[in-house]
Design a protein around this motif. Sequence first.
Motif, PDB file in Angstrom:
ATOM      1  N   TRP A  75       0.824  -1.209   0.000  1.00  0.00           N
ATOM      2  CA  TRP A  75       0.000   0.000   0.000  1.00  0.00           C
ATOM      3  C   TRP A  75       0.857   1.258   0.000  1.00  0.00           C
ATOM      4  O   TRP A  75       0.657   2.177  -0.796  1.00  0.00           O
ATOM      5  N   ILE A  76       1.837   1.304   0.899  1.00  0.00           N
ATOM      6  CA  ILE A  76       2.673   2.497   0.992  1.00  0.00           C
ATOM      7  C   ILE A  76       3.535   2.639  -0.260  1.00  0.00           C
ATOM      8  O   ILE A  76       3.780   3.752  -0.736  1.00  0.00           O
ATOM      9  N   ASP A  77       3.969   1.535  -0.825  1.00  0.00           N
ATOM     10  CA  ASP A  77       4.719   1.579  -2.077  1.00  0.00           C
ATOM     11  C   ASP A  77       3.866   2.221  -3.175  1.00  0.00           C
ATOM     12  O   ASP A  77       4.351   3.047  -3.974  1.00  0.00           O
ATOM     13  N   GLU A  78       2.601   1.866  -3.225  1.00  0.00           N
ATOM     14  CA  GLU A  78       1.680   2.467  -4.195  1.00  0.00           C
ATOM     15  C   GLU A  78       1.585   3.979  -3.984  1.00  0.00           C
ATOM     16  O   GLU A  78       1.617   4.757  -4.951  1.00  0.00           O
ATOM     17  N   LEU A  79       1.456   4.395  -2.726  1.00  0.00           N
ATOM     18  CA  LEU A  79       1.343   5.825  -2.427  1.00  0.00           C
ATOM     19  C   LEU A  79       2.604   6.581  -2.836  1.00  0.00           C
ATOM     20  O   LEU A  79       2.532   7.674  -3.403  1.00  0.00           O
ATOM     21  N   ILE A  80       3.743   5.999  -2.525  1.00  0.00           N
ATOM     22  CA  ILE A  80       5.010   6.660  -2.857  1.00  0.00           C
ATOM     23  C   ILE A  80       5.136   6.845  -4.362  1.00  0.00           C
ATOM     24  O   ILE A  80       5.576   7.907  -4.839  1.00  0.00           O
ATOM     25  N   ASN A  81       4.711   5.854  -5.121  1.00  0.00           N
ATOM     26  CA  ASN A  81       4.862   5.908  -6.576  1.00  0.00           C
ATOM     27  C   ASN A  81       3.751   6.683  -7.271  1.00  0.00           C
ATOM     28  O   ASN A  81       3.918   7.135  -8.412  1.00  0.00           O
ATOM     29  N   ALA A  82       2.622   6.883  -6.583  1.00  0.00           N
ATOM     30  CA  ALA A  82       1.464   7.496  -7.235  1.00  0.00           C
ATOM     31  C   ALA A  82       1.348   8.989  -6.997  1.00  0.00           C
ATOM     32  O   ALA A  82       0.653   9.672  -7.747  1.00  0.00           O
ATOM     33  N   HIS A  83       2.014   9.517  -5.992  1.00  0.00           N
ATOM     34  CA  HIS A  83       1.786  10.907  -5.625  1.00  0.00           C
ATOM     35  C   HIS A  83       2.959  11.797  -6.016  1.00  0.00           C
ATOM     36  O   HIS A  83       3.834  11.409  -6.786  1.00  0.00           O
ATOM     37  N   ASP A  84       2.978  12.993  -5.450  1.00  0.00           N
ATOM     38  CA  ASP A  84       3.823  14.072  -5.957  1.00  0.00           C
ATOM     39  C   ASP A  84       5.166  14.198  -5.273  1.00  0.00           C
ATOM     40  O   ASP A  84       5.790  15.242  -5.331  1.00  0.00           O
ATOM     41  N   GLY A  85       5.606  13.159  -4.602  1.00  0.00           N
ATOM     42  CA  GLY A  85       6.930  13.202  -4.000  1.00  0.00           C
ATOM     43  C   GLY A  85       6.954  13.555  -2.532  1.00  0.00           C
ATOM     44  O   GLY A  85       8.016  13.540  -1.913  1.00  0.00           O
ATOM     45  N   LEU A  86       5.816  13.887  -1.932  1.00  0.00           N
ATOM     46  CA  LEU A  86       5.807  14.185  -0.502  1.00  0.00           C
ATOM     47  C   LEU A  86       6.219  12.963   0.302  1.00  0.00           C
ATOM     48  O   LEU A  86       7.091  13.031   1.170  1.00  0.00           O
ATOM     49  N   MET A  87       5.601  11.819   0.008  1.00  0.00           N
ATOM     50  CA  MET A  87       5.972  10.589   0.687  1.00  0.00           C
ATOM     51  C   MET A  87       7.184  10.002  -0.017  1.00  0.00           C
ATOM     52  O   MET A  87       7.108   9.539  -1.155  1.00  0.00           O
ATOM     53  N   ALA A  88       8.325  10.049   0.659  1.00  0.00           N
ATOM     54  CA  ALA A  88       9.597   9.768  -0.001  1.00  0.00           C
ATOM     55  C   ALA A  88      10.133   8.367   0.257  1.00  0.00           C
ATOM     56  O   ALA A  88      11.062   7.930  -0.421  1.00  0.00           O
ATOM     57  N   GLY A  89       9.598   7.659   1.228  1.00  0.00           N
ATOM     58  CA  GLY A  89      10.093   6.333   1.548  1.00  0.00           C
ATOM     59  C   GLY A  89       9.344   5.773   2.732  1.00  0.00           C
ATOM     60  O   GLY A  89       8.510   6.453   3.341  1.00  0.00           O
TER      61      GLY A  89
END
Length: 287
Positions: A75-89
Amino acid sequence: MEDKSDHRVEEIVDTHVHLVDRNRISYPWLESAASLDRDWGYEEYAQQARALGISRAIHMEVDVAERDIEAEIDWIDELINAHDGLMAGMVAACRPENDGFAREVERAASRPSIVGFRRALHVVPDDVSRSQTFRDNIRRLGPVGLPFDLCVAARQLPIAIELADAAPEVRFVLDHCGVPDIAAGAWDDWARDITAISRRPNVCAKVSGIVAYAAEGWAPGDLARWVDHVTGAFGFERLCWGGDWPVCTLGGGLATWVAASRAIFTDASASERARLYTNTAREVWGV
């Protein structure tokens, strides 16, 4: 002389964000945490974070049911790859007490979004991290350069020291200033053990989470003594900042904690604040 005056808009890397989606993942501990027992989504966090100058963030595992560790990572991998760079790792959940930990490390090598690991130790028996299997597995993180977050109760700081000494090639990050009981003023043992663990060069400290341990109605001055001790022990070179959202809502919320941090570090130099808010995080997690 270095300007110490205006740091209201300084960039922040938030090294400690929890996201919760109860429809896809099970969080058994939330059943006994009524104030937090709801979904805490990315958009809700992102809206607050951007308004506060947080430009990058690291997701911290949320102690999900063991069977759902992989689902949380996906799930978090999806968020990191889908959004604008805020979630970095992400700092992923793990089970170093199990023989299969080597596979978890191998998986991390194929997932660039995994920048570290954590096994919350305050929720397991003290002997878990003292086992030979646990320590041998933690040592696997050294060669691959993945840090390990230490989430321990204040009374467990000596156990954290033992683990840091057992794996000197691994970089450890002490979460939440070592979880002091600020409301009760439990200073002496905590302060002694913070000084002791700071003498381990492979340990850095995260200024995070402490608003949840303060008495109701706290002010920045009530936290400053505790933060100052951690800062003096570790120095800014081994200090980073974390929001601990949504747990910080137990002590006022993300904006309140950011404002308190700004007040506590108002006399720090610009270079010291840069270490705290961004540079240590970039060095430790590569974000």
